[in-house]
Design an enzyme around this catalytic site. Structure first.
Site, PDB file in Angstrom:
ATOM      1  N   SER A 206       1.349  -5.320  14.239  1.00  0.00           N
ATOM      2  CA  SER A 206       1.582  -3.880  14.105  1.00  0.00           C
ATOM      3  C   SER A 206       2.887  -3.428  14.741  1.00  0.00           C
ATOM      4  O   SER A 206       3.647  -4.209  15.291  1.00  0.00           O
ATOM      5  CB  SER A 206       0.429  -3.053  14.682  1.00  0.00           C
ATOM      6  OG  SER A 206       0.451  -3.091  16.094  1.00  0.00           O
TER       7      SER A 206
ATOM      8  N   TYR B 181       1.392  -2.172  10.114  1.00  0.00           N
ATOM      9  CA  TYR B 181       0.671  -0.905  10.236  1.00  0.00           C
ATOM     10  C   TYR B 181       0.988  -0.285  11.587  1.00  0.00           C
ATOM     11  O   TYR B 181       1.431  -0.955  12.524  1.00  0.00           O
ATOM     12  CB  TYR B 181      -0.836  -1.123  10.067  1.00  0.00           C
ATOM     13  CG  TYR B 181      -1.429  -2.084  11.068  1.00  0.00           C
ATOM     14  CD1 TYR B 181      -1.980  -1.625  12.257  1.00  0.00           C
ATOM     15  CD2 TYR B 181      -1.411  -3.454  10.826  1.00  0.00           C
ATOM     16  CE1 TYR B 181      -2.511  -2.515  13.183  1.00  0.00           C
ATOM     17  CE2 TYR B 181      -1.936  -4.344  11.749  1.00  0.00           C
ATOM     18  CZ  TYR B 181      -2.485  -3.870  12.924  1.00  0.00           C
ATOM     19  OH  TYR B 181      -2.995  -4.745  13.841  1.00  0.00           O
TER      20      TYR B 181
END
Length: 148
Positions: A25, A58
């Protein structure tokens, strides 16, 4: 028909840290997430201005007001602290949504503090040293006239 459109962009953010030993991430200051209309877990494309690397990951919410842009996991092989990056989120929209939607374009300073918020994906803030693609024909014409 559905179209994939740019919905948000954080432009020229400085990577504050990169940690290889993390599950993945990108950690983003919650203030920047709010400005860019990004949600935790939302997919983003990261473009490294310094080395040309592009990757998808993400978003994880970082502490407000810290300016954190942290690259986590394997992406730390591609993006290093101090690199300038663009974070881009896309949305899939129908024709009506495309007509009504305005993207969120967030410009930040060297400390990743918001300095401008707009909706034009090709805008270059005054004094930024950036060239907008809409000016290319004007720039080419002025370069040609200076060569004469």
């Amino acid at each position: 028909m559905f179209r994939t459109m740019m919905k948000s962009k954080i432009h020229r953010a400085t990577v504050t840290h990169a940690d290889l030993h993390y599950v993945g991430s990108v950690t983003v200051d919650q203030d920047l997430m709010d400005a860019a209309d990004l949600l935790e877990g939302e997919q983003v494309c990261i473009v490294d201005i310094d080395n040309g690397a592009r990757l998808e990951t993400y978003v994880i919410a970082g502490e407000r007001g810290t300016g954190v842009i942290g690259i986590n996991g394997a992406a730390a092989h591609l993006v290093k602290p101090g690199d300038l990056v663009i974070l881009i989120a896309y949305g899939v929209m129908n024709e009506q949504e495309v007509k009504e939607y305005s993207p969120r374009v967030v410009f930040v300073d060297a400390d990743n503090k918001q300095i401008e918020l707009g909706s034009d994906p090709a805008h270059a803030p005054e004094g930024s040293g950036l060239i907008t693609p809409r000016m290319l024909s004007t720039l080419e014409a002025s370069r040609e006239s200076s060569l004469v």
